[in-house]
Design a protein around this motif. Sequence first.
Motif, PDB file in Angstrom:
ATOM      1  N   SER A 179      11.578   5.653   3.717  1.00 40.38           N
ATOM      2  CA  SER A 179      11.429   4.864   5.411  1.00 40.38           C
ATOM      3  C   SER A 179      13.054   4.309   6.011  1.00 40.38           C
ATOM      4  N   GLU A 211      -3.641   4.783  -2.260  1.00 44.31           N
ATOM      5  CA  GLU A 211      -4.548   5.073  -1.105  1.00 44.31           C
ATOM      6  C   GLU A 211      -5.134   6.714  -1.706  1.00 44.31           C
ATOM      7  N   VAL A 212      -4.307   7.121  -2.828  1.00 46.77           N
ATOM      8  CA  VAL A 212      -4.648   8.472  -3.304  1.00 46.77           C
ATOM      9  C   VAL A 212      -4.618   8.454  -4.698  1.00 46.77           C
ATOM     10  N   THR A 231       1.163  -1.097   0.019  1.00 50.55           N
ATOM     11  CA  THR A 231      -0.207   0.243  -0.126  1.00 50.55           C
ATOM     12  C   THR A 231       0.679   1.527   0.028  1.00 50.55           C
ATOM     13  N   GLY A 232      -0.054   2.682  -0.153  1.00 53.97           N
ATOM     14  CA  GLY A 232       0.367   3.500  -0.449  1.00 53.97           C
ATOM     15  C   GLY A 232      -0.345   4.804  -0.782  1.00 53.97           C
ATOM     16  N   TYR A 233       0.765   5.741  -1.382  1.00 58.80           N
ATOM     17  CA  TYR A 233       0.120   6.832  -2.129  1.00 58.80           C
ATOM     18  C   TYR A 233      -0.409   6.623  -2.843  1.00 58.80           C
ATOM     19  N   SER A 243       7.840   4.223   1.624  1.00 61.13           N
ATOM     20  CA  SER A 243       7.173   4.871   1.561  1.00 61.13           C
ATOM     21  C   SER A 243       6.213   5.539   2.164  1.00 61.13           C
ATOM     22  N   THR A 244       5.798   7.121   2.003  1.00 62.43           N
ATOM     23  CA  THR A 244       6.143   8.124   3.205  1.00 62.43           C
ATOM     24  C   THR A 244       4.348   7.204   4.176  1.00 62.43           C
ATOM     25  N   ARG A 245       4.252   6.334   3.531  1.00 59.97           N
ATOM     26  CA  ARG A 245       2.520   5.956   4.603  1.00 59.97           C
ATOM     27  C   ARG A 245       2.728   5.214   4.984  1.00 59.97           C
ATOM     28  N   PRO A 246       2.306   5.101   6.665  1.00 63.74           N
ATOM     29  CA  PRO A 246       2.585   4.406   7.129  1.00 63.74           C
ATOM     30  C   PRO A 246       2.654   2.612   7.193  1.00 63.74           C
ATOM     31  N   GLY A 247       1.503   2.667   6.607  1.00 60.12           N
ATOM     32  CA  GLY A 247       0.785   1.446   5.636  1.00 60.12           C
ATOM     33  C   GLY A 247       1.774   0.695   5.177  1.00 60.12           C
ATOM     34  N   ALA A 248       2.428   0.590   4.573  1.00 65.63           N
ATOM     35  CA  ALA A 248       3.698   1.088   3.581  1.00 65.63           C
ATOM     36  C   ALA A 248       4.669  -0.535   4.917  1.00 65.63           C
TER      37      ALA A 248
END
Length: 229
Positions: free
Chosen positions: A159, A78-79, A73-75, A126-131
């Motif tokens: 990360s 998610e976006v 998962t990531g930006y 990734s900057t997304r925590p889920g990644a």
Amino acid sequence: MTAVLVACAHGTRFEEGRVVIRALLDMLRATAPDGVEVHEAYVDVHEPYVTDVVAAARERTDDVVIVPLLLSTGYHTEVDLVEAAGGLPIAPALGPHPVLAEILADRVREAGAAPDDTVVLAAAGSTRPGAVVDVERMAELLADAGITAPVIAAYAAASEPRIDAAVAAARAEGRRTVAASYVLAPGHFSRVIERADADATTAPIGADPRLAEVVWERWRAARSARSLA
């Protein structure tokens, strides 16, 4: 009625990466259920862009599912894909998944990893925590797939720890390192992994036939969830 799987990869300026994605798309088309079309799409870098592919598919059918050819998962999941989908179902990223762990474990064993080596699960980041959660779960699944060496998740960007730092830390402890390339195709991130200078580095996951199983599993689950909604 025709059903459409929009297979959406990231996109890359490296031709060898595009070759791998096209090979994976060919495998998906060869294994597609009757009446299901596989459409090529990319979220960045080059056409056909996913927004345009989805818009064209919607003109022909309401049975459209987007499956990200992305490992975590990531930006983008998610976006970007949410915006492109406009309410259409989006499957989760391909990982974490036990089949991906099997592929990675095979590559690590082929690289000659010993029980006292350190395996660096080398992801893009990734900057997304889920990644990070996804990659750490993949590290756990590698152990389930039979890798007995310690596994450390590390990242090419965004990360921590970075891949080169993880390799250096293991080497400082006197441990041989194997970088397990947790990227789909050759490109920018595979080159970052290679430059980390582990004792051995596996190839990207590539168009492994088992990957098609994961894509179709994701497609079926997302399509069924829409039917039940």
